[in-house]
Design an enzyme around this catalytic site. Structure first.
Site, mmCIF file in Angstrom:
data_model
loop_
_atom_site.group_PDB
_atom_site.id
_atom_site.type_symbol
_atom_site.label_atom_id
_atom_site.label_comp_id
_atom_site.label_asym_id
_atom_site.label_seq_id
_atom_site.Cartn_x
_atom_site.Cartn_y
_atom_site.Cartn_z
ATOM 1 N N GLY A 1 0.807 -1.212 0.000
ATOM 2 C CA GLY A 1 0.000 0.000 0.000
ATOM 3 C C GLY A 1 0.842 1.265 0.000
ATOM 4 C CB THR A 2 3.876 2.207 1.901
ATOM 5 O OG1 THR A 2 3.262 2.056 3.180
ATOM 6 C CG2 THR A 2 4.865 3.358 1.938
ATOM 7 C CB ALA B 1 -2.306 -8.426 -0.148
ATOM 8 C CB CYS C 1 1.925 7.598 17.297
ATOM 9 S SG CYS C 1 1.283 6.886 18.797
HETATM 10 C C1 LIG Z 1 -1.998 -0.085 5.959
HETATM 11 C C2 LIG Z 1 -2.307 1.140 5.194
HETATM 12 C C3 LIG Z 1 -1.383 1.700 4.298
HETATM 13 C C4 LIG Z 1 0.011 1.130 4.106
HETATM 14 O O1 LIG Z 1 -0.025 -0.097 3.438
HETATM 15 P P1 LIG Z 1 1.220 -1.120 3.571
HETATM 16 O O2 LIG Z 1 0.814 -2.243 2.665
HETATM 17 O O3 LIG Z 1 1.252 -1.525 4.997
HETATM 18 O O4 LIG Z 1 2.415 -0.418 3.100
HETATM 19 C C5 LIG Z 1 -1.756 2.825 3.605
HETATM 20 N N1 LIG Z 1 -2.973 3.373 3.755
HETATM 21 C C6 LIG Z 1 -3.899 2.868 4.600
HETATM 22 C C7 LIG Z 1 -5.227 3.506 4.701
HETATM 23 C C8 LIG Z 1 -3.583 1.730 5.351
HETATM 24 O O5 LIG Z 1 -4.497 1.251 6.198
#
Ligand SMILES: *Cc1c(COP(=O)(O)O)cnc(C)c1O
Length: 389
Positions: A73-74, A205, A329
Site C-alpha cells: 500500500g505504501t 493485501a 505513532c
Molecule cells: C496499511 C495502510 C497503508 C500502508 O499499506 P502497507 O501495505 O502496509 O504499506 C496505507 N494506507 C492505509 C489507509 C492503510 O491502512
C-alpha cells in the site's frame, strides 16, 4: 499457561487466510520461475501473474493493463502521488496538490515531500468533525493548475467512509485526476473502480487476510504517470522489478475471498462493532471518533479525556487485549494524531485515542471480555496520568 491475547487490531494487519497460503505455496517451490524468462518456468510464472491480474481486474471492473503490482500500500500511494504529480507538471504545467488532511502517512508525507523538495503547492481540503470530506469543498478548491487530488476512501484511524464517487464526478468534469487510498476498504465494502470513478486507486493485501509486502495501483487508461522505480520494462515500464509471484497470486486470492464473504462478514462485524460503541460510550469522558454511521463495519474508535493512549495500550496488552491507538505513532511518541487534530479535537482528548478493529476471527466472547475489562483499565490509565501530572 498464559491465556492467548485477544486480537482487536485488524486495521493494522490481518492473519493470512489458509486458503490464500495454499494458493501461494506452489510459487515458492516448484513454480519458482521468473515471469520475465522465456522458458517454461518463466511462462508458468508469467501465467500466474497474468491470471491474478485478470482476476483482480474483473473484480475491480477495469482492464488488466490498468493494474500495476507494487510492494504494498505504501508504494502504491507513493507511486500514485509522485508519479501522477510529476507527470501532470510535465504535461500541463500543473503545480498544485489538493489533499485531505486525514490521509495515511504514506500519502501525507509524500505530498509534503513533493511540496518541500519539488516545489508543488500543497492545499489541504477541509474535513468535518467526523473526518469526512465534502464534495462542495473539492469543487470550491479545485483549480485548473491542480496536478492531482488525493482523498482516502475509508480512514484507517477513525473508520469514516468518504463520498468518493461524488468527489470523482467533480474531478472528472474538470479533467483533474483523483487518487484514492482504498487500503482499508476491500474486506468491508464492495469496491469497483467503475462505481468509484477514480483515476488512481491504491490497494494492499495484508489488510484483507493476504500477505504483507504486496499491493497494486489501479491507473485508469490515459492517466499520465511517471515511473518512480526505474529498471527493466516490467509493468509496461511503469514499475520495474521482478514480480513477487507468490504474493501477487496471494493478493488475488485474498481479494476474491474477501469480496465473496463481504455481505455476511459486514453484517456480523457491524453488530459486534455497535455493541462495542454503545458500551464504551457509557465510560465517563469518552467520545466516538469518526462518523457514527458512515464507517467501516469492523471499526470502533474513541478518545478518552485525560489518558495517554500508549499507557492504555500497555495495560490492555497486559490484560490480554491487542488494540491500537489508531495512528502509526510509535511508543514514546507524545504527539497526538494529526488526523484527530484535523477533525478539531483538543490535544487533551486526542492524546487518549483507542482503536478497536474487528475481523474474521473475532467472537462474541472476545468482545464481551474486552467490554468487561475496559472500564477498569481506563480508570487505571486515568490514575496513572493523574499521578504523572
Ligand atoms: C496499511 C495502510 C497503508 C500502508 O499499506 P502497507 O501495505 O502496509 O504499506 C496505507 N494506507 C492505509 C489507509 C492503510 O491502512
Amino acid at each position: 499457561m498464559n491465556t492467548p491475547v485477544r486480537y482487536f487490531d485488524y486495521a493494522a494487519t490481518t492473519p493470512l487466510d489458509p486458503q490464500v497460503w495454499a494458493a501461494m505455496q506452489p510459487y515458492f517451490e516448484a513454480e519458482f520461475g521468473n515471469p520475465s524468462s522465456v522458458h517454461g518456468y518463466g511462462q508458468r510464472a508469467e501465467a500466474a501473474v497474468e491470471n491474478a491480474r485478470g482476476g483482480l481486474a474483473a473484480a475491480l471492473g477495469c482492464q488488466p493493463e490498468e493494474i500495476l503490482f507494487t510492494s504494498g500500500g505504501t508504494e502504491s500511494n507513493n507511486l500514485a502521488l509522485r508519479g501522477a504529480a510529476l507527470a501532470a507538471r510535465r504535461q500541463r504545467g500543473a503545480n498544485r496538490l489538493l489533499v485531505s488532511p486525514v490521509e495515511h502517512p504514506a500519502v501525507a508525507r509524500t505530498a509534503q515531500q513533493l511540496a518541500a523538495e519539488f516545489g508543488f503547492e500543497l492545499t489541504y481540503l477541509p474535513v468535518d468533525e467526523y473526518g469526512m470530506l465534502h464534495p462542495k469543498d473539492v469543487a470550491r478548491l479545485l483549480t485548473p493548475d491542480t496536478a492531482l487530488v488525493s482523498v482516502i476512501l475509508a480512514n484507517n484511524e477513525v473508520g469514516t467512509i468518504n463520498p468518493i464517487a461524488e468527489i470523482a464526478a467533480i474531478c472528472r468534469e474538470r479533467g483533474i485526476p483523483l487518487h484514492s487510498d482504498a487500503i482499508q476498504a476491500p474486506a468491508h465494502l464492495p469496491l469497483t473502480v467503475t462505481e468509484l470513478g477514480v483515476d488512481l486507486l491504491s490497494l494492499g493485501a495484508h489488510k484483507l487476510y493476504g500477505p504483507k509486502g504486496v499491493g497494486l495501483l489501479y491507473v485508469r487508461a490515459g492517466t499520465p504517470l511517471l515511473p518512480t522505480q526505474t529498471g527493466g520494462g516490467h509493468e509496461a515500464g511503469l514499475r520495474a522489478g521482478t514480480h513477487n509471484v507468490p504474493y501477487i497470486v496471494g493478493m488475488a486470492e485474498a481479494f476474491d475471498l474477501a469480496q465473496a464473504e463481504l455481505d455476511q462478514s459486514a453484517r456480523r462485524l457491524a453488530n459486534l462493532r455497535d455493541q462495542v460503541i454503545s458500551k464504551v460510550l457509557q465510560i465517563p469522558d469518552s467520545k466516538l471518533t469518526g462518523h457514527p454511521s458512515q464507517r467501516l463495519a469492523n471499526h470502533a474508535s474513541f478518545v478518552f479525556k485525560g489518558i495517554d493512549s500508549n499507557a492504555l495500550l500497555m495495560l490492555l496488552d497486559a490484560a490480554g487485549f491487542a488494540c491500537s491507538s489508531g495512528s502509526a505513532c510509535k511508543t514514546g511518541d507524545p504527539q497526538p494524531s494529526e488526523v484527530l487534530l484535523a477533525m478539531g479535537l483538543a490535544p487533551e482528548w486526542a492524546a487518549g485515542s483507542l482503536r478497536i478493529t474487528l475481523g474474521k476471527h473475532t467472537t462474541q466472547a472476545d468482545v464481551d471480555a474486552l467490554l468487561t475489562a475496559l472500564p477498569g483499565l481506563i480508570e487505571r490509565a486515568r490514575m496513572l496520568e493523574g499521578a504523572l501530572r
